[in-house]
Design a protein around this motif. Structure first.
Motif, PDB file in Angstrom:
ATOM      1  N   LEU B 164       0.831  -1.207   0.000  1.00 17.28           N
ATOM      2  CA  LEU B 164       0.000   0.000   0.000  1.00 17.28           C
ATOM      3  C   LEU B 164       0.870   1.263   0.000  1.00 17.28           C
ATOM      4  O   LEU B 164       0.572   2.224  -0.703  1.00 17.28           O
ATOM      5  CB  LEU B 164      -0.925   0.004   1.221  1.00 17.28           C
ATOM      6  CG  LEU B 164      -2.086  -1.008   1.178  1.00 17.28           C
ATOM      7  CD1 LEU B 164      -2.793  -1.057   2.523  1.00 17.28           C
ATOM      8  CD2 LEU B 164      -3.080  -0.647   0.077  1.00 17.28           C
ATOM      9  N   ILE B 165       1.933   1.227   0.789  1.00 18.32           N
ATOM     10  CA  ILE B 165       2.809   2.404   0.852  1.00 18.32           C
ATOM     11  C   ILE B 165       3.450   2.655  -0.511  1.00 18.32           C
ATOM     12  O   ILE B 165       3.450   3.787  -1.010  1.00 18.32           O
ATOM     13  CB  ILE B 165       3.868   2.210   1.961  1.00 18.32           C
ATOM     14  CG1 ILE B 165       3.190   2.291   3.332  1.00 18.32           C
ATOM     15  CG2 ILE B 165       4.970   3.263   1.852  1.00 18.32           C
ATOM     16  CD1 ILE B 165       4.061   1.820   4.485  1.00 18.32           C
ATOM     17  N   VAL B 166       3.959   1.581  -1.129  1.00 19.22           N
ATOM     18  CA  VAL B 166       4.574   1.735  -2.448  1.00 19.22           C
ATOM     19  C   VAL B 166       3.541   2.254  -3.450  1.00 19.22           C
ATOM     20  O   VAL B 166       3.811   3.147  -4.250  1.00 19.22           O
ATOM     21  CB  VAL B 166       5.173   0.381  -2.918  1.00 19.22           C
ATOM     22  CG1 VAL B 166       5.605   0.460  -4.384  1.00 19.22           C
ATOM     23  CG2 VAL B 166       6.347  -0.003  -2.035  1.00 19.22           C
ATOM     24  N   PHE B 167       2.321   1.711  -3.364  1.00 19.26           N
ATOM     25  CA  PHE B 167       1.248   2.150  -4.255  1.00 19.26           C
ATOM     26  C   PHE B 167       1.006   3.663  -4.123  1.00 19.26           C
ATOM     27  O   PHE B 167       0.916   4.385  -5.104  1.00 19.26           O
ATOM     28  CB  PHE B 167      -0.036   1.377  -3.956  1.00 19.26           C
ATOM     29  CG  PHE B 167      -1.248   1.916  -4.661  1.00 19.26           C
ATOM     30  CD1 PHE B 167      -1.451   1.652  -6.001  1.00 19.26           C
ATOM     31  CD2 PHE B 167      -2.172   2.702  -3.982  1.00 19.26           C
ATOM     32  CE1 PHE B 167      -2.571   2.156  -6.666  1.00 19.26           C
ATOM     33  CE2 PHE B 167      -3.288   3.215  -4.636  1.00 19.26           C
ATOM     34  CZ  PHE B 167      -3.483   2.938  -5.972  1.00 19.26           C
ATOM     35  N   VAL B 169       3.009   5.997  -2.854  1.00 24.44           N
ATOM     36  CA  VAL B 169       4.168   6.785  -3.294  1.00 24.44           C
ATOM     37  C   VAL B 169       4.150   6.880  -4.809  1.00 24.44           C
ATOM     38  O   VAL B 169       4.336   7.964  -5.390  1.00 24.44           O
ATOM     39  CB  VAL B 169       5.474   6.153  -2.759  1.00 24.44           C
ATOM     40  CG1 VAL B 169       6.681   6.812  -3.415  1.00 24.44           C
ATOM     41  CG2 VAL B 169       5.551   6.294  -1.247  1.00 24.44           C
ATOM     42  N   GLY B 170       3.866   5.753  -5.477  1.00 25.96           N
ATOM     43  CA  GLY B 170       3.777   5.770  -6.926  1.00 25.96           C
ATOM     44  C   GLY B 170       2.674   6.708  -7.404  1.00 25.96           C
ATOM     45  O   GLY B 170       2.878   7.536  -8.292  1.00 25.96           O
ATOM     46  N   GLU B 176       3.884   8.075 -13.634  1.00 28.30           N
ATOM     47  CA  GLU B 176       4.278   7.580 -14.955  1.00 28.30           C
ATOM     48  C   GLU B 176       4.564   6.072 -14.934  1.00 28.30           C
ATOM     49  O   GLU B 176       4.459   5.394 -15.940  1.00 28.30           O
ATOM     50  CB  GLU B 176       5.499   8.341 -15.495  1.00 28.30           C
ATOM     51  CG  GLU B 176       6.743   8.307 -14.635  1.00 28.30           C
ATOM     52  CD  GLU B 176       6.755   9.393 -13.562  1.00 28.30           C
ATOM     53  OE1 GLU B 176       5.665   9.903 -13.231  1.00 28.30           O
ATOM     54  OE2 GLU B 176       7.835   9.718 -13.046  1.00 28.30           O
ATOM     55  N   TYR B 177       4.919   5.553 -13.751  1.00 27.46           N
ATOM     56  CA  TYR B 177       5.187   4.111 -13.675  1.00 27.46           C
ATOM     57  C   TYR B 177       3.895   3.301 -13.547  1.00 27.46           C
ATOM     58  O   TYR B 177       3.897   2.084 -13.676  1.00 27.46           O
ATOM     59  CB  TYR B 177       6.115   3.799 -12.502  1.00 27.46           C
ATOM     60  CG  TYR B 177       7.468   4.458 -12.642  1.00 27.46           C
ATOM     61  CD1 TYR B 177       8.227   4.266 -13.795  1.00 27.46           C
ATOM     62  CD2 TYR B 177       7.968   5.283 -11.646  1.00 27.46           C
ATOM     63  CE1 TYR B 177       9.463   4.874 -13.939  1.00 27.46           C
ATOM     64  CE2 TYR B 177       9.208   5.897 -11.787  1.00 27.46           C
ATOM     65  CZ  TYR B 177       9.949   5.691 -12.934  1.00 27.46           C
ATOM     66  OH  TYR B 177      11.158   6.299 -13.081  1.00 27.46           O
ATOM     67  N   LEU B 178       2.793   3.977 -13.223  1.00 28.67           N
ATOM     68  CA  LEU B 178       1.514   3.263 -13.070  1.00 28.67           C
ATOM     69  C   LEU B 178       0.628   3.442 -14.298  1.00 28.67           C
ATOM     70  O   LEU B 178      -0.565   3.166 -14.258  1.00 28.67           O
ATOM     71  CB  LEU B 178       0.767   3.787 -11.844  1.00 28.67           C
ATOM     72  CG  LEU B 178       1.512   3.770 -10.505  1.00 28.67           C
ATOM     73  CD1 LEU B 178       0.590   4.256  -9.398  1.00 28.67           C
ATOM     74  CD2 LEU B 178       2.027   2.380 -10.191  1.00 28.67           C
ATOM     75  N   GLN B 199      -4.185   9.335 -13.290  1.00 29.61           N
ATOM     76  CA  GLN B 199      -3.915   8.491 -12.121  1.00 29.61           C
ATOM     77  C   GLN B 199      -4.976   8.732 -11.053  1.00 29.61           C
ATOM     78  O   GLN B 199      -5.266   7.848 -10.265  1.00 29.61           O
ATOM     79  CB  GLN B 199      -2.504   8.722 -11.572  1.00 29.61           C
ATOM     80  CG  GLN B 199      -2.318   9.955 -10.724  1.00 29.61           C
ATOM     81  CD  GLN B 199      -1.843  11.132 -11.571  1.00 29.61           C
ATOM     82  OE1 GLN B 199      -2.239  11.290 -12.734  1.00 29.61           O
ATOM     83  NE2 GLN B 199      -0.998  11.965 -10.998  1.00 29.61           N
ATOM     84  N   TRP B 200      -5.574   9.906 -11.037  1.00 33.42           N
ATOM     85  CA  TRP B 200      -6.609  10.190 -10.019  1.00 33.42           C
ATOM     86  C   TRP B 200      -7.913   9.479 -10.336  1.00 33.42           C
ATOM     87  O   TRP B 200      -8.630   9.077  -9.438  1.00 33.42           O
ATOM     88  CB  TRP B 200      -6.831  11.701  -9.873  1.00 33.42           C
ATOM     89  CG  TRP B 200      -5.549  12.362  -9.482  1.00 33.42           C
ATOM     90  CD1 TRP B 200      -4.864  13.321 -10.161  1.00 33.42           C
ATOM     91  CD2 TRP B 200      -4.760  12.047  -8.319  1.00 33.42           C
ATOM     92  NE1 TRP B 200      -3.700  13.621  -9.513  1.00 33.42           N
ATOM     93  CE2 TRP B 200      -3.603  12.861  -8.376  1.00 33.42           C
ATOM     94  CE3 TRP B 200      -4.882  11.161  -7.254  1.00 33.42           C
ATOM     95  CZ2 TRP B 200      -2.607  12.827  -7.402  1.00 33.42           C
ATOM     96  CZ3 TRP B 200      -3.898  11.118  -6.288  1.00 33.42           C
ATOM     97  CH2 TRP B 200      -2.771  11.938  -6.355  1.00 33.42           C
TER      98      TRP B 200
END
Lengths: 449, 514
Positions: B164-167, B169-170, B176-178, B199-200
């Motif tokens: 979740l934290i990595v998600f 931060v991304g 751009e990585y997602l 992304q939103w």
């Protein structure tokens, strides 16, 4: 300043300690071998079921005791020298502990009835923290069956615990119905249905005769009933009641019968020695009360009362209107006043049960005056103050029926049962019929239920 | 029943793994046309030379593409900064839109197929895992919560927290990585608003999905309690309609994106100049939105909180609360109940409220006077500090990422300025309280354990006192899990709240001394 030593850190002992601290500067030491800190005994089952961990069932944070200058000593007491006013510990290296005032709050111990094989590993009661630890190892997930003996509160708790780990349960009840010496027939049947609904193999009129070892001879393998039936089960829970934990006090100058004999001030026959809670036996119990009452609430009330006496105001034990509560799997149970299993000739009763059979309300009353004497609620929450007030003020049944909404304590948006109860009452007692008062909930007004 | 659950879990994991796997898929090719389309003309001139080596080259994943783009982009900005050409520094976020425009491959060609292989399988699996619980009898089912690694800070729970934290931060810092995930929901975004998925939008979609699916779980788990069912239905409704669909439809109608239930100061950029300008340039509807937002914050909050307590918002309407009460329900027991945690909570949450108020005052000062500086303070840097530390890190990364570590209300308890504000109303002037039923408490600790706000409910119940606390969000779980029916959420005359423990607990007839 005196040194008050309290033996036992259950609800009775700890309530005494807390209130003595509130009222005085006496030195307080609480001694217990069971655990270092006070925990809620009623919550032990939730540890086995994984609802909580040990730290959660401690009602006070660990810093509380030092902050309130309540000294804790974790040690088992072997004997008490009432002459020298000293406690002697099981561990021989420990110095005796002296006291000015001694409070005995030693609680209960499970009662067994000399069944052959009751000492086998895998056979146990459930009262102490140590019992719980033993049950953790004796009844792990995968146990093929648990046989629980006893149709009371601990029996159904043990059944629920075992089922949470998918262990099939046979529950043996000596009487003809569940908790039949306490619950009236309808409530007993309601609870029995619910226990069976959960998949418990519930057997009435089944009495334990013998506990047999398994092939290895090292632990329990099965039980035999008095009718000769054998039930295999590598775990046997004995929930056949508890008795005062006073064996180590027998044969001393302290007067002990079933429990430690106390007067209404909780004083024993010895000066500066008091007893309360499960281990105490009242010489003259308050009206309608039993001499030994093993209930969380009464232990607490005695603790509040005794603290007064210890701090200079000699105060008799005067519990208010009786109340108690329990939970049978998913069905909560509350009782107020006197609702005996069997009615005497002067008492009438009104019973309502929801068609689905999981919710019920009983109200007992004096036939002559109509004054209500007791309430039983299953799957329904009632307001303590209101029910106690009605009983205390001898309100009549028809008054209670009119004002039933005042006792409502179910959460918001729950289905209100008062109209159905009132309708049942009108059908049963046409002469006393009167309409239900009070504000209808929005749900009743808009959806008429 | 058990095997169905296992199959469900398997299907869910398959969908989840496929979903994570999609991140590495696709081809990314930068063309001159994409740069022309996505960059502002002045930035095109500046960036074109640095991006020259990337043009025409095909990347096999968004990671290589994003890294090269960011390197080139960073070099240009570093040069500007080194040469003190402050006006030339580029603050726009181009990496995400450029990566989205540069993407090609199976995800863009067979989007729907991949949508169903990822989200579809995950939803199906989750429902298969959840629905068999209907076979259990209704009632409190908290068995094995502390035996399971997932819900008791075991390795599964810790792993989920890391994910979740990595998600987050991304999502906040490296969208751009997602980009592949946004491609999966692109058709839905175009159907709702006509725009490509940002992304939103992706976040809103996952958020809503989590609330709805885990809401179904909540509805089943508490199906014996109409209070819990209504409350869960309410947060599912408000999230799906007010927070997700309506704002997108507004955009489709060329109206400002607006969540009608988001309230300042939780909605901290409500009074930002760009937002006020957007609303004021949108005619009657824009003015209505402005008045509505102000009325919610300054009229509805005090009035509704006076009548019903904090819960009318925090556990019935709010999006953060909605996620906490559904996705976060399995973690509610992990909140810290210690006195120390309560002390930290009070300092922290009220500091954030003060910060939000001061920031908003500065922003409005700038809006009306046109001056960015108030003494040494620059209102633009204050708002960006708030946006970074509170808006992104606290409410997002910590707020949700810490569910498996510190419970499901970390943000609501320690950080939400609106919760702090409503809490003051609830604590000092409200009809709401949790009533203790006479002397019925057995100190078992279920209420405290399952309080997501870390309130030691038992401390009140066992001394016969009503629970009157600023932080209580009125979820009602303490009342649900109480095995003796001791606790009840009620509204009545504020003066009838029992805030001082009775000298003698109810049930004992001994005389009072005082």
């Amino acid at each position: 300043m005196k040194h008050i030593v309290i033996l036992g850190n259950g609800i009775g002992g700890i309530t005494t300690a807390r209130h003595v601290r509130k009222l005085s500067q006496h030195r307080i030491t609480v001694v217990s071998g069971e655990t270092e800190h006070f925990f809620s005994r009623t919550a032990l089952m939730y540890l086995y079921m994984g609802h909580m961990k040990y730290e959660h069932i401690k009602p006070y944070e660990d810093f509380f005791w030092a902050k309130n200058r309540i000294e804790l000593r974790q040690a088992w007491v072997k004997s008490i020298d009432f002459e020298k006013k000293e406690l002697h510990f099981a561990q021989s290296t420990s110095e005796p502990l002296g006291y000015d005032i001694l409070v005995l709050a030693t609680g209960s111990t499970p009662s067994y009835f000399e069944w052959p094989g009751q000492e086998l590993p895998g056979v146990q009661g459930l009262y102490s923290y140590q019992d719980l630890e033993r049950m953790e190892t004796a009844a792990p997930r995968g146990t093929s069956r648990g046989v629980v003996v006893g149709g009371g509160l601990i029996g159904v708790e043990m059944a629920e615990m075992l089922l949470s780990r998918d262990i099939p349960v046979t529950l043996l009840v000596r009487e003809k119905s569940y908790w039949g010496n306490v619950l009236p027939r309808e409530e007993s049947e309601l609870v029995s249905r619910h226990i069976r609904e959960h998949g418990v193999d519930l057997r009435f009129g089944a009495e334990l005769a013998e506990i047999k070892p398994d092939a290895s001879g090292q632990r329990v393998g099965s039980i035999k009933t008095t009718s000769g039936e054998e039930i295999a089960g590598p775990f046997v829970g004995l929930a056949t009641g508890v008795r005062p934990n006073v064996d180590f006090l027998r044969g001393t100058s302290l007067e002990v019968d079933r429990g430690i004999l106390v007067n209404k001030y909780l004083e024993t026959n010895l000066p500066d020695v008091y007893a309360l809670g499960d281990c105490a036996q009242h010489r003259e119990p308050p009206a309608g009360r039993k001499p030994v009452e093993q209930i969380w609430y009464t232990g607490r009330i005695m603790g509040e009362t005794l603290a007064r006496t210890l701090c200079g105001t000699r105060t008799p034990y005067t519990p208010g209107v009786f109340y108690n509560s329990a939970k049978f799997f998913d069905i909560e149970y509350q009782t107020y006043g006197q609702v005996p299993a069997r009615l005497d000739a002067d008492t009438g009763t009104f019973y309502w049960e929801h068609p689905e059979g999981r919710i019920a309300l009983r109200i007992n009353f004096e036939k002559e005056t109509g004054a209500v004497t007791g309430f039983n609620a299953c799957g329904l929450r009632l307001r303590h103050e209101v029910c106690a007030r009605w009983i205390e003020q001898q309100s009549t049944l028809s008054h209670v029926m009119q004002h039933l909404r005042e006792a409502h304590f179910d959460p918001e948006f729950f289905r209100r049962h008062e109209p159905a109860i009132a309708a049942a009452f009108r059908a049963a007692h046409p002469a006393q019929a009167s309409s239900l008062q009070g504000k209808r909930s929005w749900r009743e007004r808009w959806f008429s239920f | 029943m058990r095997s169905l659950k296992k199959i469900g879990l398997g299907i869910f994991l398959l969908g989840f793994v496929a979903w994570v796997g999609t991140l590495t898929m696709g081809q990314f090719t930068l063309t001159d046309a994409i740069l022309k389309q996505e960059l502002k003309p002045e930035h095109y001139e500046l960036l074109r030379p640095a991006l020259e080596p990337m043009i025409g080259r095909t990347y096999a994943s968004p990671f290589g593409f994003g890294r090269d783009f960011n390197t080139a982009f960073g070099r240009i900005n570093d040069d500007f900064k080194a040469n003190q050409q402050w006006d030339s520094v580029i603050y726009d976020n181009y990496a995400f839109p450029v990566a989205r425009a540069a993407s090609a491959g199976v995800l863009t060609e067979s989007t729907l197929l991949w949508f169903w292989l990822t989200f579809g399988l995950a939803i199906l699996g989750a429902l298969l895992y959840i629905l068999p619980n209907l076979r259990q009898l209704p009632g409190i089912k908290n068995d094995h919560i502390y035996h399971r690694s997932m819900t008791s800070r075991g390795w599964l729970g810790i792993s989920l927290g890391v994910f979740l934290i990595v998600f987050y931060v991304g999502l906040y810092f490296y969208p751009e990585y997602l980009v592949n995930w946004t491609l999966l929901v692109d058709p839905l975004s175009r159907a709702l608003s006509g725009n490509p998925a940002s992304q939103w939008f992706l976040y809103g979609f996952i958020y809503t999905l989590a609330i709805v699916v885990m809401g179904v779980r909540m509805l089943i788990k508490y199906r014996h309690s109409p209070y819990q069912m209504l409350r869960t239905g309410s947060v599912m409704f408000f999230q799906t309609s007010f927070a997700f669909i309506i704002p997108e439809v507004l955009v489709a109608l060329n109206r400002p994106y607006y969540d009608f239930k988001n309230i300042w100061p939780l909605d901290y950029d409500f009074f930002f100049d760009w937002h006020l300008n957007t609303l004021l340039s949108n005619g009657t509807l824009g003015v209505f939105m402005l008045v509505w937002g102000i009325a919610l914050a300054f009229i509805a909050v005090p009035i509704l909180s006076y009548f019903y307590g904090k819960r009318w918002y925090c556990s019935w309407v709010c999006g953060c609360g909605g996620l906490a009460e559904t996705l976060g329900d399995p973690y509610r027991q992990l909140s810290d109940k210690s006195l120390k945690a309560w002390k930290i909570e009070r300092y922290l949450v009220h500091s954030v409220l003060v910060f939000a108020v001061v920031m908003t005052a500065l922003v409005l000062y700038t809006y009306f006077t046109g001056q960015a500086k108030i003494g040494p303070v620059d209102s633009y840097s204050v708002r960006s500090v708030y946006g970074f530390w509170i808006g992104a890190l606290f409410s997002g990364v910590v707020g949700t990422g810490f569910y498996p570590y510190m419970g499901n209300r970390v943000w609501c308890r320690f950080g939400c300025p609106l919760a702090a504000y409503i809490g003051l109303v609830q604590r000092f002037k409200s009809r709401f309280r949790i009533t203790t039923n006479g002397g019925q408490c057995i100190s078992c600790g279920n209420c405290s354990t399952y309080c997501e706000m870390g309130i030691d409910v038992r401390w009140y119940a066992q001394r016969g006192q009503d629970v009157v606390r600023a932080s209580c969000v009125g979820c009602g779980i303490c009342s649900s899990v109480c095995p003796r029916g001791v606790l009840n959420l009620e509204n009545a005359d504020p003066d009838s709240r029992v805030t001082v423990a009775p000298e003698v607990l109810f049930g004992n007839d001994m005389p009072k001394i005082k």
